[in-house]
Design a protein around this motif. Structure first.
Motif, PDB file in Angstrom:
ATOM      1  N   PRO A  11       8.352  -4.386 -15.837  1.00  0.00           N
ATOM      2  CA  PRO A  11       8.740  -5.805 -15.948  1.00  0.00           C
ATOM      3  C   PRO A  11       9.594  -6.300 -14.785  1.00  0.00           C
ATOM      4  CG  PRO A  11       8.997  -4.712 -18.061  1.00  0.00           C
ATOM      5  CD  PRO A  11       8.634  -3.638 -17.068  1.00  0.00           C
ATOM      6  N   GLU A  12      10.519  -5.481 -14.309  1.00  0.00           N
ATOM      7  CA  GLU A  12      11.399  -5.931 -13.217  1.00  0.00           C
ATOM      8  C   GLU A  12      10.672  -6.042 -11.878  1.00  0.00           C
ATOM      9  OE1 GLU A  12      11.942  -1.420 -13.527  1.00  0.00           O
ATOM     10  OE2 GLU A  12      11.720  -3.080 -14.925  1.00  0.00           O
ATOM     11  N   ASN A  13       9.450  -5.502 -11.768  1.00  0.00           N
ATOM     12  CA  ASN A  13       8.709  -5.536 -10.506  1.00  0.00           C
ATOM     13  C   ASN A  13       7.520  -6.502 -10.522  1.00  0.00           C
ATOM     14  OD1 ASN A  13      10.396  -3.573  -9.381  1.00  0.00           O
ATOM     15  ND2 ASN A  13       9.174  -1.924 -10.245  1.00  0.00           N
ATOM     16  N   LEU A  14       7.255  -7.122 -11.646  1.00  0.00           N
ATOM     17  CA  LEU A  14       6.064  -7.979 -11.757  1.00  0.00           C
ATOM     18  C   LEU A  14       6.087  -9.164 -10.802  1.00  0.00           C
ATOM     19  CD1 LEU A  14       5.371  -7.986 -15.597  1.00  0.00           C
ATOM     20  CD2 LEU A  14       4.159  -6.732 -13.802  1.00  0.00           C
ATOM     21  N   GLU A  15       7.263  -9.663 -10.476  1.00  0.00           N
ATOM     22  CA  GLU A  15       7.383 -10.828  -9.591  1.00  0.00           C
ATOM     23  C   GLU A  15       7.331 -10.451  -8.112  1.00  0.00           C
ATOM     24  OE1 GLU A  15       7.709 -14.087 -10.699  1.00  0.00           O
ATOM     25  OE2 GLU A  15       7.437 -13.353 -12.746  1.00  0.00           O
ATOM     26  N   ASN A  16       7.457  -9.157  -7.796  1.00  0.00           N
ATOM     27  CA  ASN A  16       7.459  -8.733  -6.398  1.00  0.00           C
ATOM     28  C   ASN A  16       6.092  -8.984  -5.767  1.00  0.00           C
ATOM     29  OD1 ASN A  16      10.039  -7.836  -6.828  1.00  0.00           O
ATOM     30  ND2 ASN A  16       9.528  -5.661  -6.835  1.00  0.00           N
ATOM     31  N   PRO A  17       6.082  -9.541  -4.542  1.00  0.00           N
ATOM     32  CA  PRO A  17       4.798  -9.847  -3.899  1.00  0.00           C
ATOM     33  C   PRO A  17       4.046  -8.606  -3.415  1.00  0.00           C
ATOM     34  CG  PRO A  17       6.616 -10.359  -2.431  1.00  0.00           C
ATOM     35  CD  PRO A  17       7.221  -9.970  -3.742  1.00  0.00           C
ATOM     36  N   GLY A  18       4.744  -7.499  -3.180  1.00  0.00           N
ATOM     37  CA  GLY A  18       4.086  -6.293  -2.676  1.00  0.00           C
ATOM     38  C   GLY A  18       4.254  -5.133  -3.636  1.00  0.00           C
ATOM     39  N   GLY A  19       3.905  -3.955  -3.153  1.00  0.00           N
ATOM     40  CA  GLY A  19       4.138  -2.754  -3.930  1.00  0.00           C
ATOM     41  C   GLY A  19       3.000  -2.324  -4.819  1.00  0.00           C
ATOM     42  N   ARG A  20       1.843  -2.972  -4.705  1.00  0.00           N
ATOM     43  CA  ARG A  20       0.728  -2.633  -5.586  1.00  0.00           C
ATOM     44  C   ARG A  20      -0.355  -1.805  -4.903  1.00  0.00           C
ATOM     45  NH1 ARG A  20       2.830  -7.330  -6.822  1.00  0.00           N
ATOM     46  NH2 ARG A  20       3.331  -7.812  -8.963  1.00  0.00           N
ATOM     47  N   GLY A  21      -0.287  -1.664  -3.591  1.00  0.00           N
ATOM     48  CA  GLY A  21      -1.352  -0.997  -2.852  1.00  0.00           C
ATOM     49  C   GLY A  21      -1.604   0.439  -3.270  1.00  0.00           C
ATOM     50  N   ILE A  22      -0.558   1.248  -3.290  1.00  0.00           N
ATOM     51  CA  ILE A  22      -0.738   2.659  -3.645  1.00  0.00           C
ATOM     52  C   ILE A  22      -1.093   2.788  -5.125  1.00  0.00           C
ATOM     53  CG2 ILE A  22       0.449   4.888  -3.847  1.00  0.00           C
ATOM     54  CD1 ILE A  22       1.855   4.156  -1.199  1.00  0.00           C
ATOM     55  N   PHE A  23      -0.509   1.930  -5.964  1.00  0.00           N
ATOM     56  CA  PHE A  23      -0.866   1.893  -7.389  1.00  0.00           C
ATOM     57  C   PHE A  23      -2.375   1.657  -7.534  1.00  0.00           C
ATOM     58  CE2 PHE A  23      -1.557  -0.597 -11.271  1.00  0.00           C
ATOM     59  CZ  PHE A  23      -0.953   0.200 -12.224  1.00  0.00           C
ATOM     60  N   LEU A  24      -2.889   0.696  -6.789  1.00  0.00           N
ATOM     61  CA  LEU A  24      -4.316   0.364  -6.813  1.00  0.00           C
ATOM     62  C   LEU A  24      -5.160   1.534  -6.305  1.00  0.00           C
ATOM     63  CD1 LEU A  24      -6.240  -2.072  -7.325  1.00  0.00           C
ATOM     64  CD2 LEU A  24      -5.985  -2.615  -4.910  1.00  0.00           C
ATOM     65  N   ILE A  25      -4.749   2.108  -5.187  1.00  0.00           N
ATOM     66  CA  ILE A  25      -5.477   3.245  -4.601  1.00  0.00           C
ATOM     67  C   ILE A  25      -5.570   4.392  -5.610  1.00  0.00           C
ATOM     68  CG2 ILE A  25      -5.294   5.080  -2.860  1.00  0.00           C
ATOM     69  CD1 ILE A  25      -4.092   2.867  -0.976  1.00  0.00           C
ATOM     70  N   ARG A  26      -4.454   4.685  -6.277  1.00  0.00           N
ATOM     71  CA  ARG A  26      -4.438   5.798  -7.236  1.00  0.00           C
ATOM     72  C   ARG A  26      -5.355   5.542  -8.427  1.00  0.00           C
ATOM     73  NH1 ARG A  26       1.907   7.228  -6.578  1.00  0.00           N
ATOM     74  NH2 ARG A  26       1.610   9.044  -5.257  1.00  0.00           N
ATOM     75  N   HIS A  27      -5.589   4.281  -8.751  1.00  0.00           N
ATOM     76  CA  HIS A  27      -6.469   3.969  -9.879  1.00  0.00           C
ATOM     77  C   HIS A  27      -7.942   3.881  -9.484  1.00  0.00           C
ATOM     78  CE1 HIS A  27      -2.725   3.264 -11.977  1.00  0.00           C
ATOM     79  NE2 HIS A  27      -3.419   3.344 -13.093  1.00  0.00           N
ATOM     80  N   LEU A  28      -8.223   3.659  -8.212  1.00  0.00           N
ATOM     81  CA  LEU A  28      -9.617   3.543  -7.771  1.00  0.00           C
ATOM     82  C   LEU A  28     -10.205   4.871  -7.310  1.00  0.00           C
ATOM     83  CD1 LEU A  28      -9.418   0.170  -5.821  1.00  0.00           C
ATOM     84  CD2 LEU A  28     -10.467   0.570  -8.062  1.00  0.00           C
ATOM     85  N   ALA A  29      -9.395   5.712  -6.698  1.00  0.00           N
ATOM     86  CA  ALA A  29      -9.877   7.011  -6.214  1.00  0.00           C
ATOM     87  C   ALA A  29      -9.745   8.043  -7.334  1.00  0.00           C
ATOM     88  CB  ALA A  29      -9.078   7.452  -4.992  1.00  0.00           C
ATOM     89  N   ASP A  30     -10.605   9.053  -7.315  1.00  0.00           N
ATOM     90  CA  ASP A  30     -10.532  10.127  -8.312  1.00  0.00           C
ATOM     91  C   ASP A  30      -9.382  11.077  -8.028  1.00  0.00           C
ATOM     92  OD1 ASP A  30     -12.830   9.458 -10.002  1.00  0.00           O
ATOM     93  OD2 ASP A  30     -13.994   9.856  -8.188  1.00  0.00           O
ATOM     94  N   GLU A  31      -9.081  11.286  -6.750  1.00  0.00           N
ATOM     95  CA  GLU A  31      -7.944  12.125  -6.349  1.00  0.00           C
ATOM     96  C   GLU A  31      -7.276  11.473  -5.152  1.00  0.00           C
ATOM     97  OE1 GLU A  31      -9.902  16.489  -7.504  1.00  0.00           O
ATOM     98  OE2 GLU A  31      -9.502  16.011  -5.405  1.00  0.00           O
TER      99      GLU A  31
END
Length: 145
Positions: free
Chosen positions: A96-116
């Motif tokens: 919740p405290e990070n939802l407003e941040n404009p960045g910080g989602r790239g590695i989260f996204l990568i980890r969910h799209l790649a198998d490893e």
């Protein structure tokens, strides 16, 4: 194992080169559409991070992109010439405290799209592995006659 490498200067406009590299790889190695979409988003995000955060847009520094493909997986290695980062201590962008941040989602996204996903060299190198479906009718280890 087949392998292809490219090296690009750290300019955001070179993301187009990476997209073409992935498109050509899809055609050359017959990568299926559903995996191709995950690859395109995850790899371009990783290269963008390498240009932006790793090499700090320094056009004299390069990003190395290597693709290797086996029968059951395709692996992309993205390596920059930056100082690295602490990949073990990343904020959760869904907190919740990070939802407003404009960045910080790239590695989260990568980890969910790649198998490893594996970081090495103090975070300067990331390896993204995508598992390929069994070839032509092979399912769960049984060949179709």
């Amino acid at each position: 194992m087949k392998q292809v490498k490219i090296q690009i200067p750290s300019l955001v406009e070179n993301i187009r080169v990476v997209e073409s590299f992935i498109d050509n790889s899809k055609d050359t190695f017959h990568i299926e559409d559903d995996i191709y979409g995950n690859i395109m988003v995850a790899v371009t995000e990783a290269v963008n991070n390498a240009i932006r955060h790793g090499n700090k847009f320094d056009k004299d520094k390069t990003v190395l992109l290597c693709l290797s493909i086996d029968q059951d997986r395709v692996k992309f290695e993205i390596e920059d010439q930056g100082p690295g980062f602490d990949f073990t201590n990343l904020q959760d962008p869904t907190a919740p405290e990070n939802l407003e941040n404009p960045g910080g989602r790239g590695i989260f996204l990568i980890r969910h799209l790649a198998d490893e996903v594996e970081f090495t060299k103090d975070g300067r190198k990331v390896e993204l592995t995508f598992f390929l479906p069994p070839a032509n009718g092979e399912a769960q280890g049984h060949a179709v006659a």
